[in-house]
Design an enzyme around this catalytic site. Structure first.
Site, PDB file in Angstrom:
ATOM      1  CG  ASP A  11      40.384  -8.427  -7.960  1.00  0.00           C
ATOM      2  OD1 ASP A  11      40.264  -8.725  -6.754  1.00  0.00           O
ATOM      3  OD2 ASP A  11      41.257  -7.626  -8.363  1.00  0.00           O
ATOM      4  CB  SER A  12      38.384  -5.039  -5.670  1.00  0.00           C
ATOM      5  OG  SER A  12      39.792  -5.200  -5.681  1.00  0.00           O
ATOM      6  CB  CYS A  75      38.996 -10.931  -4.980  1.00  0.00           C
ATOM      7  SG  CYS A  75      38.995  -9.762  -3.621  1.00  0.00           S
ATOM      8  CD  GLU A 156      43.136  -1.306  -8.834  1.00  0.00           C
ATOM      9  OE1 GLU A 156      42.664  -0.547  -9.691  1.00  0.00           O
ATOM     10  OE2 GLU A 156      42.995  -2.554  -8.868  1.00  0.00           O
ATOM     11  CB  CYS A 188      46.450  -9.457  -2.122  1.00  0.00           C
ATOM     12  SG  CYS A 188      45.637  -8.112  -3.033  1.00  0.00           S
ATOM     13  CG  HIS A 190      45.455  -5.782  -6.570  1.00  0.00           C
ATOM     14  ND1 HIS A 190      44.232  -6.323  -6.278  1.00  0.00           N
ATOM     15  CD2 HIS A 190      45.206  -4.628  -7.242  1.00  0.00           C
ATOM     16  CE1 HIS A 190      43.281  -5.516  -6.743  1.00  0.00           C
ATOM     17  NE2 HIS A 190      43.853  -4.489  -7.336  1.00  0.00           N
TER      18      HIS A 190
HETATM   19  N1  DGL Z   1      42.858  -8.345  -5.278  1.00  0.00           N
HETATM   20  C1  DGL Z   1      42.047  -8.465  -4.130  1.00  0.00           C
HETATM   21  C2  DGL Z   1      42.558  -9.480  -3.156  1.00  0.00           C
HETATM   22  O1  DGL Z   1      43.073 -10.490  -3.611  1.00  0.00           O
HETATM   23  C3  DGL Z   1      41.422  -7.205  -3.606  1.00  0.00           C
HETATM   24  C4  DGL Z   1      42.273  -6.227  -2.951  1.00  0.00           C
HETATM   25  C5  DGL Z   1      41.490  -4.991  -2.558  1.00  0.00           C
HETATM   26  O2  DGL Z   1      40.638  -4.567  -3.319  1.00  0.00           O
HETATM   27  O3  DGL Z   1      41.749  -4.474  -1.474  1.00  0.00           O
HETATM   28  O4  DGL Z   1      42.428  -9.371  -1.965  1.00  0.00           O
END
Ligand code: DGL
Length: 268
Positions: A11-12, A75, A156, A188, A190
């Site tokens: 993931d990011s 992600c 974050e 997402c 997150h």
């Molecule tokens: N958690 C990621 C997603 O599901 C990345 C979000 C991001 O880095 O902008 O899209």
């Protein structure tokens, strides 16, 4: 693909830990290697070319240095943009976080879902990946999408419990509520970190679809079908592409210290 090999996840940043946590619950006999691209978070507003380049680097790290048997693209932004490129460039199997929702949505107890809200990053929403996917599942779904670009930086930065998250939830979700959605897809990885806050805003009449659990069950089925569940002693290794104090604090709390270590790597 061999039983003893670990499962790779990327993931990011911290978002994919929501998927890792569910995987660890459902697959306690597996080993995991997680890489968070903290050097480039957020992915949600980067160009497609950059996201493809980053995702390939992360996959190479997982495949070449950790010999993973499977890569979970934890992600949504990457899942909606890179899956075809990754499948062309690597022979390892990939599981993305969007397609496993199909069998979940088709379950008889989800028949009441007709109006679906989808929230995600700018890139995920503008890629139209969810719209296309949901229309393939059921042409009659009414889909209402909303990009929520500030959620990832809020999460974050460790501000999920801060007043600012409540303000932004109301700001972003108000229009979806007006469309009388029956369910909201957290598009997402997150966003499950804001689950309590989002669910208090939506109330009990809107079902929240958290793909972390759905992806973990899909992975379990996939490994069962391929007779690839591990039986050995397990490890969970976390890697970051840049230092992030918040990642370390969050992972320790969220995974309940149930991992071997967090290390920074120089990939870029
Ligand atoms: N958690 C990621 C997603 O599901 C990345 C979000 C991001 O880095 O902008 O899209």
């Amino acid at each position: 693909m061999k039983r003893g090999q670990p499962i790779g996840i990327f993931d990011s940043g911290i978002g994919g830990l929501t998927v890792l946590r569910e995987l660890k619950k459902l697959l306690p006999n597996e080993s995991f290697v997680y890489v968070g691209d903290t050097a480039h978070v957020p992915y949600g507003n980067k160009s497609n070319d950059s996201i493809i380049k980053f995702s390939k680097k992360l996959t190479s790290f997982l495949v070449e240095q950790h010999n993973v048997k499977l890569v979970i693209i934890a992600c949504n932004t990457a899942s909606s943009i890179v899956i075809n490129d990754l499948n062309k460039s690597f022979s390892v199997p990939f599981i993305d976080v969007i397609s496993p929702l199909k069998s979940y949505l088709l379950k008889p107890n989800n028949e009441f879902i007709q109006n679906i809200g989808v929230i995600g990053t700018h890139n995920t929403i503008s890629s139209n990946a969810y719209n296309q996917f949901l229309k393939e599942v059921n042409i009659n779904f009414k889909i209402f999408s909303k990009a929520c670009p500030l959620f990832v930086p809020i999460i974050e930065e460790g501000l999920a419990d801060h007043e600012v998250s409540k303000i932004m939830i109301a700001e972003y979700l108000d229009s979806l509520m007006k469309n009388k959605i029956h369910a909201l897809i957290l598009g997402c990885t997150h966003y499950p970190i804001l689950l309590n806050q989002i669910s208090s805003y939506l109330g009990k009449d809107v079902k929240i679809i958290n793909s972390a659990y759905v992806v973990a069950s899909y992975t379990k089925e996939y490994l069962n079908e391929n007779a690839e569940q591990n039986q050995a002693l397990t490890t969970t290794k976390l890697y970051l592409t840049d230092e992030s104090q918040h990642f370390n604090m969050f992972a320790t709390k969220f995974l309940n210290t149930d991992f071997n270590y967090i290390k920074k790597i120089n990939l870029f």
